[in-house]
Scaffold this motif. Sequence first.
Motif, mmCIF file in Angstrom:
data_model
loop_
_atom_site.group_PDB
_atom_site.id
_atom_site.type_symbol
_atom_site.label_atom_id
_atom_site.label_comp_id
_atom_site.label_asym_id
_atom_site.label_seq_id
_atom_site.Cartn_x
_atom_site.Cartn_y
_atom_site.Cartn_z
ATOM 1 N N SER A 97 40.328 33.011 30.305
ATOM 2 C CA SER A 97 41.674 33.560 30.407
ATOM 3 C C SER A 97 41.654 35.019 30.859
ATOM 4 O O SER A 97 41.154 35.886 30.151
ATOM 5 C CB SER A 97 42.388 33.462 29.059
ATOM 6 N N GLY A 98 42.200 35.265 32.021
ATOM 7 C CA GLY A 98 42.327 36.639 32.503
ATOM 8 C C GLY A 98 43.276 37.450 31.641
ATOM 9 O O GLY A 98 43.094 38.649 31.450
ATOM 10 N N HIS A 99 44.302 36.773 31.107
ATOM 11 C CA HIS A 99 45.256 37.464 30.239
ATOM 12 C C HIS A 99 44.572 37.986 28.978
ATOM 13 O O HIS A 99 44.829 39.101 28.549
ATOM 14 C CB HIS A 99 46.390 36.522 29.825
ATOM 15 N N ALA A 100 43.735 37.173 28.374
ATOM 16 C CA ALA A 100 43.061 37.583 27.139
ATOM 17 C C ALA A 100 41.908 38.545 27.425
ATOM 18 O O ALA A 100 41.601 39.403 26.599
ATOM 19 C CB ALA A 100 42.557 36.362 26.380
ATOM 20 N N ALA A 101 41.277 38.406 28.581
ATOM 21 C CA ALA A 101 40.122 39.252 28.905
ATOM 22 C C ALA A 101 40.509 40.724 28.978
ATOM 23 O O ALA A 101 39.762 41.586 28.489
ATOM 24 C CB ALA A 101 39.487 38.800 30.218
ATOM 25 N N ALA A 134 35.923 39.534 38.973
ATOM 26 C CA ALA A 134 34.998 38.788 39.837
ATOM 27 C C ALA A 134 34.492 37.531 39.142
ATOM 28 O O ALA A 134 34.425 36.457 39.757
ATOM 29 C CB ALA A 134 33.824 39.689 40.238
ATOM 30 N N ALA A 135 34.155 37.640 37.874
ATOM 31 C CA ALA A 135 33.655 36.478 37.131
ATOM 32 C C ALA A 135 34.731 35.401 37.009
ATOM 33 O O ALA A 135 34.468 34.215 37.240
ATOM 34 C CB ALA A 135 33.169 36.904 35.755
ATOM 35 N N ILE A 136 35.935 35.812 36.660
ATOM 36 C CA ILE A 136 37.010 34.837 36.493
ATOM 37 C C ILE A 136 37.357 34.191 37.830
ATOM 38 O O ILE A 136 37.533 32.974 37.910
ATOM 39 C CB ILE A 136 38.242 35.481 35.823
ATOM 40 N N ALA A 137 37.438 34.995 38.882
ATOM 41 C CA ALA A 137 37.757 34.448 40.205
ATOM 42 C C ALA A 137 36.684 33.468 40.672
ATOM 43 O O ALA A 137 36.977 32.508 41.383
ATOM 44 C CB ALA A 137 37.922 35.581 41.216
ATOM 45 N N THR A 138 35.454 33.692 40.257
ATOM 46 C CA THR A 138 34.354 32.826 40.664
ATOM 47 C C THR A 138 34.236 31.595 39.776
ATOM 48 O O THR A 138 34.058 30.476 40.260
ATOM 49 C CB THR A 138 33.011 33.614 40.606
ATOM 50 N N ILE A 139 34.347 31.787 38.479
ATOM 51 C CA ILE A 139 34.099 30.719 37.509
ATOM 52 C C ILE A 139 35.293 29.802 37.295
ATOM 53 O O ILE A 139 35.145 28.581 37.210
ATOM 54 C CB ILE A 139 33.672 31.325 36.157
ATOM 55 N N GLN A 141 48.869 40.652 31.989
ATOM 56 C CA GLN A 141 48.532 39.953 33.233
ATOM 57 C C GLN A 141 47.504 40.759 34.019
ATOM 58 O O GLN A 141 47.619 41.984 34.130
ATOM 59 C CB GLN A 141 49.776 39.749 34.096
ATOM 60 N N PRO A 142 46.512 40.075 34.574
ATOM 61 C CA PRO A 142 45.491 40.781 35.355
ATOM 62 C C PRO A 142 46.064 41.646 36.479
ATOM 63 O O PRO A 142 45.491 42.679 36.808
ATOM 64 C CB PRO A 142 44.631 39.643 35.899
ATOM 65 N N ARG A 143 47.190 41.266 37.023
ATOM 66 C CA ARG A 143 47.766 42.077 38.111
ATOM 67 C C ARG A 143 48.241 43.443 37.621
ATOM 68 O O ARG A 143 48.502 44.340 38.414
ATOM 69 C CB ARG A 143 48.893 41.319 38.803
ATOM 70 N N ASN A 144 48.359 43.620 36.317
ATOM 71 C CA ASN A 144 48.764 44.909 35.743
ATOM 72 C C ASN A 144 47.583 45.852 35.519
ATOM 73 O O ASN A 144 47.766 46.942 34.973
ATOM 74 C CB ASN A 144 49.504 44.701 34.417
ATOM 75 N N PHE A 145 46.399 45.453 35.942
ATOM 76 C CA PHE A 145 45.200 46.273 35.780
ATOM 77 C C PHE A 145 45.406 47.704 36.287
ATOM 78 O O PHE A 145 45.086 48.660 35.580
ATOM 79 C CB PHE A 145 44.018 45.588 36.472
ATOM 80 N N PRO A 146 45.981 47.917 37.490
ATOM 81 C CA PRO A 146 46.193 49.309 37.941
ATOM 82 C C PRO A 146 47.114 50.111 37.009
ATOM 83 O O PRO A 146 46.911 51.308 36.820
ATOM 84 C CB PRO A 146 46.822 49.157 39.329
ATOM 85 N N LEU A 147 48.089 49.450 36.408
ATOM 86 C CA LEU A 147 48.980 50.145 35.475
ATOM 87 C C LEU A 147 48.231 50.560 34.211
ATOM 88 O O LEU A 147 48.457 51.652 33.678
ATOM 89 C CB LEU A 147 50.173 49.264 35.124
ATOM 90 N N GLY A 171 34.300 47.297 33.867
ATOM 91 C CA GLY A 171 34.426 46.031 33.137
ATOM 92 C C GLY A 171 35.493 45.126 33.722
ATOM 93 O O GLY A 171 35.293 43.926 33.877
ATOM 94 N N GLU A 172 36.636 45.693 34.069
ATOM 95 C CA GLU A 172 37.715 44.874 34.632
ATOM 96 C C GLU A 172 37.335 44.322 35.999
ATOM 97 O O GLU A 172 37.640 43.169 36.315
ATOM 98 C CB GLU A 172 39.020 45.664 34.722
ATOM 99 N N LEU A 173 36.663 45.113 36.809
ATOM 100 C CA LEU A 173 36.209 44.601 38.107
ATOM 101 C C LEU A 173 35.215 43.462 37.914
ATOM 102 O O LEU A 173 35.277 42.445 38.621
ATOM 103 C CB LEU A 173 35.603 45.730 38.941
ATOM 104 N N ALA A 174 34.324 43.596 36.951
ATOM 105 C CA ALA A 174 33.352 42.530 36.662
ATOM 106 C C ALA A 174 34.052 41.281 36.128
ATOM 107 O O ALA A 174 33.732 40.152 36.536
ATOM 108 C CB ALA A 174 32.309 43.020 35.669
ATOM 109 N N ILE A 175 35.013 41.479 35.231
ATOM 110 C CA ILE A 175 35.757 40.335 34.685
ATOM 111 C C ILE A 175 36.548 39.645 35.785
ATOM 112 O O ILE A 175 36.565 38.414 35.878
ATOM 113 C CB ILE A 175 36.689 40.793 33.543
#
Length: 132
Positions: free
Chosen positions: A95-99, A58-63, A19-25, A52-56
Amino acid sequence: MSQAPALAETAALLSSVAQPRNFPLWIALLVIVHRFKPGWISFAVLWNFVIGELAIWAAIATIKPDMDYPRPLTALGKKAVDVIGKPEYWHSFPSGHAALPFLLFGSLFFGKSPKAIWVSALIYALLVAWSR
C-alpha cells in the motif's frame, strides 16, 4: 454505505492526505518546519524521507503490478467490507497510502525528532493503515 458517516469521512480524509501523489506536499511541509523548527525536523529527517519515498515509490511501482493481490472487497465480498470512495479490486499490496506515513514516522523516529512529533506520526500512520 457506512453505518457511521463521520467515521467514514474521517477515514477518507486520512487516506487522501497520505496519497503518494502528495509526496511533494509532505516534503514542502517538512522543509518549512525544518526551516523554522530545526530541532523538530533535522536535515537527516528530510534526507531520509526524500530518499526513502523515492525508494518506496520505485519498489511499489515495480512490485505492485506483479503481486496482484486482491483488495478486501474482492477477497471478502461486499457484505464484509465497507468501501469508502471508489471501489478497487486488485493490486492491494504493498500500500502506497500506508507506506508514506510509516516512512514519515521512521524518518522522525530515527532522525531523533522530539517524542511528541514521532508519536504523533506513528498514530497518524496507524490510522491511515486502519483507513485502508
